[in-house]
Design a protein around this motif. Structure first.
Motif, PDB file in Angstrom:
ATOM      1  N   THR A  34     -44.448-122.383 -85.764  1.00 59.21           N
ATOM      2  CA  THR A  34     -45.669-122.374 -85.339  1.00 59.21           C
ATOM      3  C   THR A  34     -46.382-123.739 -85.118  1.00 59.21           C
ATOM      4  O   THR A  34     -47.334-123.825 -83.995  1.00 59.21           O
ATOM      5  CB  THR A  34     -46.473-121.927 -86.693  1.00 59.21           C
ATOM      6  N   PHE A  35     -46.007-124.841 -85.710  1.00 59.57           N
ATOM      7  CA  PHE A  35     -46.826-126.152 -85.398  1.00 59.57           C
ATOM      8  C   PHE A  35     -46.048-126.432 -84.262  1.00 59.57           C
ATOM      9  O   PHE A  35     -46.895-127.036 -83.155  1.00 59.57           O
ATOM     10  CB  PHE A  35     -46.297-127.112 -86.414  1.00 59.57           C
ATOM     11  N   ARG A  36     -44.824-126.281 -83.625  1.00 63.72           N
ATOM     12  CA  ARG A  36     -44.151-126.759 -82.369  1.00 63.72           C
ATOM     13  C   ARG A  36     -45.032-125.824 -81.269  1.00 63.72           C
ATOM     14  O   ARG A  36     -45.501-126.348 -80.281  1.00 63.72           O
ATOM     15  CB  ARG A  36     -42.930-126.407 -82.219  1.00 63.72           C
ATOM     16  N   ALA A  37     -45.293-124.559 -81.387  1.00 59.60           N
ATOM     17  CA  ALA A  37     -45.830-123.841 -80.447  1.00 59.60           C
ATOM     18  C   ALA A  37     -47.213-124.309 -80.235  1.00 59.60           C
ATOM     19  O   ALA A  37     -47.800-124.066 -79.045  1.00 59.60           O
ATOM     20  CB  ALA A  37     -45.878-122.338 -80.820  1.00 59.60           C
ATOM     21  N   ILE A  38     -47.891-124.859 -81.213  1.00 59.50           N
ATOM     22  CA  ILE A  38     -49.512-125.231 -80.969  1.00 59.50           C
ATOM     23  C   ILE A  38     -49.146-126.532 -80.195  1.00 59.50           C
ATOM     24  O   ILE A  38     -49.898-126.737 -79.145  1.00 59.50           O
ATOM     25  CB  ILE A  38     -49.931-125.585 -82.162  1.00 59.50           C
ATOM     26  N   MET A  39     -48.410-127.517 -80.552  1.00 63.16           N
ATOM     27  CA  MET A  39     -48.103-128.713 -79.760  1.00 63.16           C
ATOM     28  C   MET A  39     -47.658-128.389 -78.142  1.00 63.16           C
ATOM     29  O   MET A  39     -48.350-129.024 -77.380  1.00 63.16           O
ATOM     30  CB  MET A  39     -47.187-129.451 -80.286  1.00 63.16           C
ATOM     31  N   GLU A  40     -46.689-127.288 -78.036  1.00 64.16           N
ATOM     32  CA  GLU A  40     -46.544-127.142 -76.543  1.00 64.16           C
ATOM     33  C   GLU A  40     -47.521-126.482 -75.817  1.00 64.16           C
ATOM     34  O   GLU A  40     -47.854-126.882 -74.691  1.00 64.16           O
ATOM     35  CB  GLU A  40     -45.379-126.052 -76.687  1.00 64.16           C
ATOM     36  N   GLU A  41     -48.322-125.638 -76.507  1.00 63.33           N
ATOM     37  CA  GLU A  41     -49.472-125.089 -75.675  1.00 63.33           C
ATOM     38  C   GLU A  41     -50.502-126.061 -75.476  1.00 63.33           C
ATOM     39  O   GLU A  41     -51.391-125.956 -74.443  1.00 63.33           O
ATOM     40  CB  GLU A  41     -50.225-123.824 -76.664  1.00 63.33           C
ATOM     41  N   ARG A  42     -50.802-127.158 -76.374  1.00 63.41           N
ATOM     42  CA  ARG A  42     -51.659-127.869 -76.167  1.00 63.41           C
ATOM     43  C   ARG A  42     -51.426-129.232 -75.041  1.00 63.41           C
ATOM     44  O   ARG A  42     -52.066-130.315 -75.042  1.00 63.41           O
ATOM     45  CB  ARG A  42     -52.332-128.621 -77.481  1.00 63.41           C
ATOM     46  N   GLY A  43     -50.048-129.350 -74.780  1.00 67.30           N
ATOM     47  CA  GLY A  43     -49.302-130.252 -73.992  1.00 67.30           C
ATOM     48  C   GLY A  43     -49.192-131.515 -74.967  1.00 67.30           C
ATOM     49  O   GLY A  43     -49.447-132.576 -74.554  1.00 67.30           O
ATOM     50  N   MET A  44     -49.176-131.530 -76.131  1.00 62.39           N
ATOM     51  CA  MET A  44     -48.982-132.649 -76.858  1.00 62.39           C
ATOM     52  C   MET A  44     -47.641-133.119 -76.757  1.00 62.39           C
ATOM     53  O   MET A  44     -46.862-132.220 -76.863  1.00 62.39           O
ATOM     54  CB  MET A  44     -49.370-132.353 -78.305  1.00 62.39           C
ATOM     55  N   LYS A  45     -47.575-134.562 -76.932  1.00 67.16           N
ATOM     56  CA  LYS A  45     -46.309-135.164 -76.849  1.00 67.16           C
ATOM     57  C   LYS A  45     -45.696-135.353 -78.138  1.00 67.16           C
ATOM     58  O   LYS A  45     -46.235-135.583 -79.250  1.00 67.16           O
ATOM     59  CB  LYS A  45     -46.273-136.412 -75.964  1.00 67.16           C
ATOM     60  N   GLY A  46     -44.489-135.943 -78.400  1.00 71.91           N
ATOM     61  CA  GLY A  46     -43.583-136.204 -79.368  1.00 71.91           C
ATOM     62  C   GLY A  46     -43.447-135.287 -80.536  1.00 71.91           C
ATOM     63  O   GLY A  46     -43.572-135.231 -81.754  1.00 71.91           O
ATOM     64  N   ILE A  47     -43.061-133.779 -79.906  1.00 73.31           N
ATOM     65  CA  ILE A  47     -42.900-132.698 -80.659  1.00 73.31           C
ATOM     66  C   ILE A  47     -41.695-133.024 -81.872  1.00 73.31           C
ATOM     67  O   ILE A  47     -41.959-132.647 -83.011  1.00 73.31           O
ATOM     68  CB  ILE A  47     -42.572-131.470 -80.064  1.00 73.31           C
ATOM     69  N   GLN A  48     -40.645-133.719 -81.415  1.00 70.53           N
ATOM     70  CA  GLN A  48     -39.431-133.805 -82.372  1.00 70.53           C
ATOM     71  C   GLN A  48     -39.720-135.095 -83.280  1.00 70.53           C
ATOM     72  O   GLN A  48     -39.305-134.986 -84.525  1.00 70.53           O
ATOM     73  CB  GLN A  48     -38.385-134.417 -81.614  1.00 70.53           C
ATOM     74  N   ASN A  49     -40.860-135.655 -83.266  1.00 70.98           N
ATOM     75  CA  ASN A  49     -41.188-136.854 -84.111  1.00 70.98           C
ATOM     76  C   ASN A  49     -42.308-136.399 -85.103  1.00 70.98           C
ATOM     77  O   ASN A  49     -43.152-137.070 -86.060  1.00 70.98           O
ATOM     78  CB  ASN A  49     -41.771-138.062 -83.371  1.00 70.98           C
TER      79      ASN A  49
END
Length: 821
Positions: free
Chosen positions: A444-459
């Motif tokens: 769920t957190f990853r999906a949010i970051m991807e939708e918002r175009g946020m970088k550094g998902i793996q970190n």
């Protein structure tokens, strides 16, 4: 006065139904409520079926006396059920204690799985008796009154039900347990007096009304214990070996739970204090405020909350009585401004009443703010930013992962909730999630970051785990692997610091950016690093036989890992029959499915039985159309109602208030629709118009509900309640017209049809209520609402309800059968 009596008796039964669901949640556990209510409601349908095949005639006086004695019997049965609740709880407590002494927690779990269902079934049979009496009273009224009065009586029935729903919630919040428990019997007696009016002397009516106070004799101090169930204190305190001495310091009830403060003393003299919700579904440490300090107290969540240094501001959700807040305040030397949010006001009130804990002084500290609110509601209204947001132990029941509704805790672990938390973080802030399955949370957190175009998902994420493999398994629906999410990403220094802090509380790293991942927690890495998140979740689901997904408000069951494909697995049903090695929630899902199937068979007997009995409805094409019509009205109404409760429940926050306002608003507006339906149909309204409106309105609601709710969550409660009622009213007005006008149409075919219609409507509504959680768990509440809309639309296929309405050849003002002998 028949309408007034019907108002009172409907008030009585809905009041009792709402109240009894809260009590049964405590007696049996929330997962078994439907088993009881489902059987109970079949009692109503059974009475309607019986009345449909019995030929009788009554003058006004005979009907009044019959209804009066029926109300007296109902009042007595309602009090009898209260006594039964208390006795059954005592029996369950004794069984739990015996099982725990022989096999600890495992014995308790086994006892619950094997025993609770049978107790629920027997309790359902007992409760079906007052429902049978109520069904007989209502169907006798409809069988002996002219069709021209149907819309008025149905209005009184729905009007009373709406006020009964609100009354039960209000009484539990402000009237206490005993008075709330007895009010349904009081109103049943008042209904009897109203039915007598105009048919006997005023003195007799007055005596009948005065007798309504008789049930209140149970308010006497020595008798209250006969109607109030009590918990097994050791089990409530999670002393599953039954070795501690547990006493209850205080308890209270509110509109969704019983709350108790416990003192637990070990054989060595160690003392713990606990605030327990229900049967232990929610637990909060009850700690005294000690400004001088707490010595070597290690509170894991609070320690992680300041693992990167003392935060300037912190938010604690599911704050309970403030244990996490006390710890964090202690660790940061009172430097952190801490806000705690707790939904259960009774828990806070109880803690404040226990003056020896001094929590009133703690809450009054300048850096401390305790807020009584639903978490999502608070997040939308609060404008502050926090360095750390801590999701404490939230508590859980089987209802949270079975597809049940009415609880708001589950809304705090959805994509929409996590988005709101991220928006409340400072640029370097982080969130700590203690409970729920971390595969779902990471996704769920990853999906949010991807939708918002946020970088550094793996970190962005780090997961820890403890030494107990039973609580750290990534496949558990309720693991205790703390997840720390930091949108700005962790530096190598921060990861090392967290690792050092984690060692002090016996935690190790399961997943961290740039760190080697233990093989047992490889799925965490796959979720965070796989090129395609959906493919990764699908692969994990297939490999494990579970269901992993991004959790959202439409399907907010963050604890639900049950794969819908299991329903089609022969192995699943074979293990169910053989009592194989199924998980607890799988066993419950099998029980619920089999139970709904059993209810469906019983409903078919009640519905089709009258067709085979002389004096019942004839077997004909017209009867089949009436059968489909009232089946559609009963099931469609229930599916739409449950969908509305869910969608608008989040808007209203408090789960009990949400159910009260949504149900009362829908039932009340349906009652008004019934009242005006006669005039509207005379002026040219048709079943086709009404059904078409319902279908289109539900489609629009499904499309607009989520953005509307998210926009309005920040409004004051009063305005949110007004908005909910305004949204509900048009739909209720439309749905309320179908049943009374359908009764008029059915009455043209003979006097047996209106009672039979009640049986069909009630039985299919019961079945739909059982299917709704299963549908919502599988595909979400949008599909549930759309299913209800399509069921309504099926009415357009019935020629008998598609022809020009107007007034039928048999005038609606003609009696269904003679009202006098």
């Amino acid at each position: 006065m028949v309408a007034l009596g019907t108002f009172f008796i409907a008030f009585s039964l809905l009041f009792f139904e709402v109240f009894s669901t809260i009590v049964m949640s405590f007696v049996l556990g929330s997962g078994y409520i439907y088993f009881v209510i489902g059987i109970s409601l079949l009692g109503l349908s059974a009475a309607a079926s019986l009345v449909s095949v019995v030929s009788f005639r009554m003058d006004d006086r005979k009907r009044a006396l019959t209804l009066f004695w029926g109300c007296v019997l109902l009042a007595a049965l309602l009090v009898g059920n209260l006594v039964l609740f208390a006795l059954l709880k005592d029996q369950i407590n004794a069984g739990v204690e015996l099982a725990a002494r022989s096999d600890g927690l495992g014995g308790i779990v086994k006892k619950i799985l094997t025993g609770q269902l049978w107790i629920a079934l027997w309790l359902g049979l007992a409760m079906s008796v007052p429902y049978f009496v109520f069904g007989a009273i209502v169907t006798i009224i409809f069988k002996t009154l002219p069709a021209s009065s149907f819309h008025k009586i149905y209005f009184a029935d729905l009007f009373g039900a709406a006020f009964g729903c609100v009354g039960a919630i209000a009484a539990l919040e402000w009237g206490g347990y005993a008075l709330t428990a007895l009010l349904p019997s009081v109103f049943a007696m008042l209904a009897g007096a109203a039915y007598l009016a105009k048919n006997v002397s005023r003195r007799t009516v007055g005596l009948a009304a005065a007798s309504a106070v008789v049930p209140l004799v149970f308010l006497a101090p020595g008798l209250i214990s006969a109607i109030e169930p009590v918990p097994q204190l050791n089990s409530l305190a999670r002393d599953y070996d039954m070795k501690r001495k547990v006493t209850e310091l205080w308890h209270g009830w509110n509109s969704y739970a019983r709350v108790g403060a416990l003192k637990s003393v070990s054989p060595s003299g160690e003392v713990d204090h606990i605030m327990a919700l229900g049967n232990g579904e929610g637990h909060a440490d009850l700690r005294p405020y000690q400004p001088q300090g707490y010595g070597d107290w290690k509170q894991r969540l609070a320690i992680l909350g300041q693992a990167l240094g003392a935060p300037e501001t912190a938010l604690v959700l599911f704050a309970g009585t403030g244990s996490d807040m006390l710890a964090l305040d202690y660790y940061t030397q009172h430097k952190t401004k801490i806000t705690g949010v707790e939904l259960n006001h009774t828990m806070i009130r109880g803690a404040l009443e226990l003056k020896e804990f001094g929590l009133d002084k703690f809450y009054a500290q300048p850096n401390i703010r305790m807020v009584v609110s639903e978490a999502r509601e608070f997040l939308e209204q609060d404008k502050n930013k926090y360095k750390s947001i801590l999701l404490s132990w939230s508590g859980a029941t089987i209802a949270y992962y079975s597809g049940s509704i009415g609880h708001t805790t589950q809304f705090v672990y959805t994509k929409e909730a996590f988005e709101s938390m991220i928006d409340h973080l400072t640029p370097d802030g982080f969130i700590v999630v203690w409970n729920t399955n971390k595969v779902n949370s990471l996704a769920t957190f990853r999906a949010i970051m991807e939708e918002r175009g946020m970088k550094g998902i793996q970190n962005s994420s780090l997961v820890l785990y403890g030494t107990d493999p039973s609580t750290s398994d990534w496949k558990r629906y309720w693991d205790e692997n703390p997840l720390i999410f930091k949108p700005s990403g962790f530096t190598a220094a921060e990861i090392n610091r967290i690792k050092e802090v984690a060692k002090t509380i016996d935690l190790s790293v399961a997943y961290a950016p740039g760190e080697a991942v233990p093989p047992a927690f490889e799925p965490y890495k796959r979720v965070m690093t796989a090129p395609d998140l959906e493919r990764s979740l699908a692969d994990l689901s297939r490999e494990s036989g579970l269901r992993f997904s991004v959790v959202d408000d439409d399907r907010p069951f963050s604890l639900d890992l049950f794969s819908t494909s299991r329903y089609l697995s022969l192995d699943f049903w074979q293990q169910t029959i053989d009592r194989g090695n199924l998980k607890m929630y799988e066993k419950y899902r099998a029980q619920q499915t089999l139970f709904v199937t059993g209810l469906l068979v019983a409903a078919l007997v009640l519905i089709l039985g009258p067709l085979a009995v002389k004096g019942g409805p004839p077997v004909s094409r017209l009867s089949a159309q009436h059968l489909v019509f009232f089946s559609a009205v009963g099931s469609g109404f229930m599916l739409v109602e449950i969908g509305l409760v869910h969608k608008l429940g989040l808007l209203l926050g408090n789960p009990a208030f949400a159910i009260a306002i949504v149900l009362a608003g829908l039932i009340l507006s349906a009652g008004v629709g019934s009242l005006i339906s006669d005039a509207l149909f005379r002026w040219g309204n048709t079943f086709s118009y009404v059904v078409g409106f319902i279908f289109v309105y539900v489609i629009l609601f499904v499309q607009l509900a989520d953005p509307l709710v998210n926009h309005a969550l920040a409004w004051p409660l009063v305005w949110r309640a007004v908005l909910a009622l305004l949204v509900i009213a048009p739909l209720g007005l439309a749905m309320g017209q179908l049943f009374p006008q359908g009764l008029v149409r059915a009455s043209e075919a003979g006097e047996s049809f209106p009672p039979w219609a009640w049986a069909i409507n009630g039985a299919l509504g019961t079945i739909a209520a059982g299917l709704a959680p299963l549908v919502a768990q599988a595909v979400g509440f949008r599909v549930l609402l759309l299913t209800g809309a399509v069921i309504y639309l099926s009415i357009l296929l019935l020629p008998a309800y598609r022809r020009a309405e107007g007034r039928s050849p048999v005038s609606a003002s003609s009696p269904v059968c003679s009202a006098s002998s």
